[in-house]
Write a protein that holds these residues in place. Structure first.
Motif, mmCIF file in Angstrom:
data_model
loop_
_atom_site.group_PDB
_atom_site.id
_atom_site.type_symbol
_atom_site.label_atom_id
_atom_site.label_comp_id
_atom_site.label_asym_id
_atom_site.label_seq_id
_atom_site.Cartn_x
_atom_site.Cartn_y
_atom_site.Cartn_z
ATOM 1 N N ARG A 116 0.882 -1.499 0.048
ATOM 2 C CA ARG A 116 -0.021 -0.009 -0.172
ATOM 3 C C ARG A 116 0.443 1.826 0.130
ATOM 4 N NH1 ARG A 116 -4.776 -1.019 -1.256
ATOM 5 N NH2 ARG A 116 -5.714 0.757 -0.483
ATOM 6 N N TYR A 117 -0.155 1.939 -0.959
ATOM 7 C CA TYR A 117 0.862 3.378 -1.018
ATOM 8 C C TYR A 117 -0.044 4.747 -0.246
ATOM 9 C CZ TYR A 117 4.069 0.638 -3.668
ATOM 10 O OH TYR A 117 5.205 -0.126 -3.782
ATOM 11 N N ALA A 118 0.771 5.500 0.608
ATOM 12 C CA ALA A 118 -0.373 6.817 0.852
ATOM 13 C C ALA A 118 0.397 7.914 -0.037
ATOM 14 C CB ALA A 118 0.249 7.396 2.561
ATOM 15 N N PHE A 119 -0.613 9.073 -0.441
ATOM 16 C CA PHE A 119 -0.612 9.650 -1.416
ATOM 17 C C PHE A 119 -1.165 11.179 -1.350
ATOM 18 C CE2 PHE A 119 -1.027 12.851 -4.517
ATOM 19 C CZ PHE A 119 0.312 12.378 -5.561
ATOM 20 N N ILE A 120 -0.783 12.016 -0.499
ATOM 21 C CA ILE A 120 -1.468 13.570 0.455
ATOM 22 C C ILE A 120 -0.971 14.556 -0.979
ATOM 23 C CG2 ILE A 120 -0.957 14.580 2.371
ATOM 24 C CD1 ILE A 120 0.950 12.519 3.607
ATOM 25 N N LYS A 121 -1.865 15.355 -0.905
ATOM 26 C CA LYS A 121 -1.938 16.193 -1.709
ATOM 27 C C LYS A 121 -3.127 17.318 -0.967
ATOM 28 C CE LYS A 121 -6.355 14.024 -4.422
ATOM 29 N NZ LYS A 121 -7.376 15.123 -4.001
ATOM 30 N N ALA A 122 -1.567 18.650 -1.535
ATOM 31 C CA ALA A 122 -2.521 19.444 -1.090
ATOM 32 C C ALA A 122 -3.606 20.174 -2.008
ATOM 33 C CB ALA A 122 -1.766 20.667 -0.728
ATOM 34 N N ASN A 123 -5.336 20.774 -0.802
ATOM 35 C CA ASN A 123 -6.380 21.239 -1.943
ATOM 36 C C ASN A 123 -5.634 22.884 -2.532
ATOM 37 O OD1 ASN A 123 -7.567 19.514 -1.614
ATOM 38 N ND2 ASN A 123 -8.385 20.451 0.732
ATOM 39 N N TRP A 124 -4.894 23.214 -2.539
ATOM 40 C CA TRP A 124 -4.872 24.365 -3.647
ATOM 41 C C TRP A 124 -4.184 24.236 -4.504
ATOM 42 C CZ3 TRP A 124 -5.525 29.598 -1.677
ATOM 43 C CH2 TRP A 124 -5.753 30.040 -1.025
ATOM 44 N N HIS A 125 -5.098 24.289 -5.641
ATOM 45 C CA HIS A 125 -4.685 24.434 -6.842
ATOM 46 C C HIS A 125 -4.636 23.235 -7.146
ATOM 47 C CE1 HIS A 125 -2.692 28.929 -7.384
ATOM 48 N NE2 HIS A 125 -2.804 28.029 -6.380
ATOM 49 N N GLY A 126 -6.021 22.620 -6.847
ATOM 50 C CA GLY A 126 -6.357 21.229 -6.550
ATOM 51 C C GLY A 126 -6.202 20.792 -7.907
ATOM 52 N N GLY A 127 -7.283 20.761 -9.128
ATOM 53 C CA GLY A 127 -6.765 20.716 -10.208
ATOM 54 C C GLY A 127 -5.781 20.833 -10.436
ATOM 55 N N ILE A 128 -4.956 21.307 -10.641
ATOM 56 C CA ILE A 128 -3.028 21.213 -10.944
ATOM 57 C C ILE A 128 -2.538 19.952 -10.252
ATOM 58 C CG2 ILE A 128 -1.208 22.086 -11.111
ATOM 59 C CD1 ILE A 128 -2.156 24.831 -11.477
ATOM 60 N N VAL A 129 -2.809 19.837 -9.047
ATOM 61 C CA VAL A 129 -1.912 19.526 -8.017
ATOM 62 C C VAL A 129 -2.454 17.783 -7.874
ATOM 63 C CG1 VAL A 129 -1.747 18.780 -5.493
ATOM 64 C CG2 VAL A 129 -1.515 20.831 -6.189
ATOM 65 N N ASP A 130 -4.133 17.386 -7.978
ATOM 66 C CA ASP A 130 -4.160 16.283 -8.732
ATOM 67 C C ASP A 130 -3.865 15.143 -9.819
ATOM 68 O OD1 ASP A 130 -6.224 16.695 -6.237
ATOM 69 O OD2 ASP A 130 -8.462 16.913 -7.946
ATOM 70 N N GLN A 131 -2.970 16.119 -10.876
ATOM 71 C CA GLN A 131 -2.272 15.093 -11.784
ATOM 72 C C GLN A 131 -1.313 14.717 -11.161
ATOM 73 O OE1 GLN A 131 -3.669 15.339 -15.015
ATOM 74 N NE2 GLN A 131 -5.299 16.225 -13.758
ATOM 75 N N ALA A 132 -0.636 14.732 -10.239
ATOM 76 C CA ALA A 132 0.367 14.313 -9.395
ATOM 77 C C ALA A 132 -0.201 12.870 -9.285
ATOM 78 C CB ALA A 132 0.818 14.813 -8.808
ATOM 79 N N LEU A 133 -1.355 13.308 -8.187
ATOM 80 C CA LEU A 133 -2.384 11.308 -8.410
ATOM 81 C C LEU A 133 -2.152 11.027 -9.702
ATOM 82 C CD1 LEU A 133 -3.686 9.916 -6.967
ATOM 83 C CD2 LEU A 133 -4.885 11.166 -6.307
ATOM 84 N N ALA A 134 -3.025 11.571 -10.351
ATOM 85 C CA ALA A 134 -3.182 10.404 -11.803
ATOM 86 C C ALA A 134 -1.710 9.987 -12.367
ATOM 87 C CB ALA A 134 -3.472 11.402 -12.890
ATOM 88 N N GLY A 135 -0.762 10.640 -12.127
ATOM 89 C CA GLY A 135 0.507 10.164 -12.895
ATOM 90 C C GLY A 135 0.654 9.161 -11.819
ATOM 91 N N PHE A 136 0.784 9.321 -10.638
ATOM 92 C CA PHE A 136 0.799 7.470 -10.088
ATOM 93 C C PHE A 136 0.697 6.536 -10.321
ATOM 94 C CE2 PHE A 136 1.664 6.273 -5.412
ATOM 95 C CZ PHE A 136 3.377 6.465 -4.549
#
Length: 146
Positions: A5-25
């Motif tokens: 299992r892997y944890a992924f923490i993402k900040a909500n500021w500029h979420g539309g951009i930051v969410d792409q890191a999760l998509a790539g992950f």
């Protein structure tokens, strides 16, 4: 014991951009193996990363944020505190903590910049996943317990 299992923490500021890191992950590590946690901003990531890493459930913890110059404070200080905190979490817990935190000097909230940074975060998410898998594999070969 090898964790899957892997944890992924993402900040909500500029979420539309930051969410792409999760998509790539999740292009590299199946989404079913990734637990996602939202935090208000980058500054909140190290504390949650520590809690998740110390819990012993995750092979690694990835953290993503976009820290921009808001004109009120020096964003470099925030970014440095976040990266230092994430590094400390990894060293203190023995669990790899990966940063997908970017601090552009000239970010403008325009369609052009959002597209550029979204594409960049997508690739950085893939890189973080590859790094997580490589670290887990190397540490397992060295018989280093997380």
């Amino acid at each position: 014991m090898t964790h899957t299992r892997y944890a992924f923490i993402k900040a909500n500021w500029h979420g539309g951009i930051v969410d792409q890191a999760l998509a790539g992950f999740c292009e590299i590590i199946p989404a079913g193996q990734v637990d996602v946690f939202d935090v208000p901003g980058a500054f909140e990531m190290p504390l949650l990363a520590r809690d998740l890493a110390a819990g012993g459930r995750y092979a690694s913890v990835a953290c993503a944020a976009l820290v921009v110059d808001g004109g009120i404070y020096r964003h470099e200080f925030v970014a440095q505190a976040v990266v230092d905190g994430l590094m400390r979490v990894g060293l203190d817990t023995g669990v790899p903590v990966l940063s997908v935190s970017l601090t552009p000097h000239q970010f403008q909230d325009t369609a052009h910049h959002r597209a550029i940074y979204a594409a960049h975060f997508l690739e950085k998410g893939r890189e973080a996943a590859r790094a997580a898998l490589a670290l887990v594999k190397t540490r397992a070969a060295l018989d280093v317990a997380a």
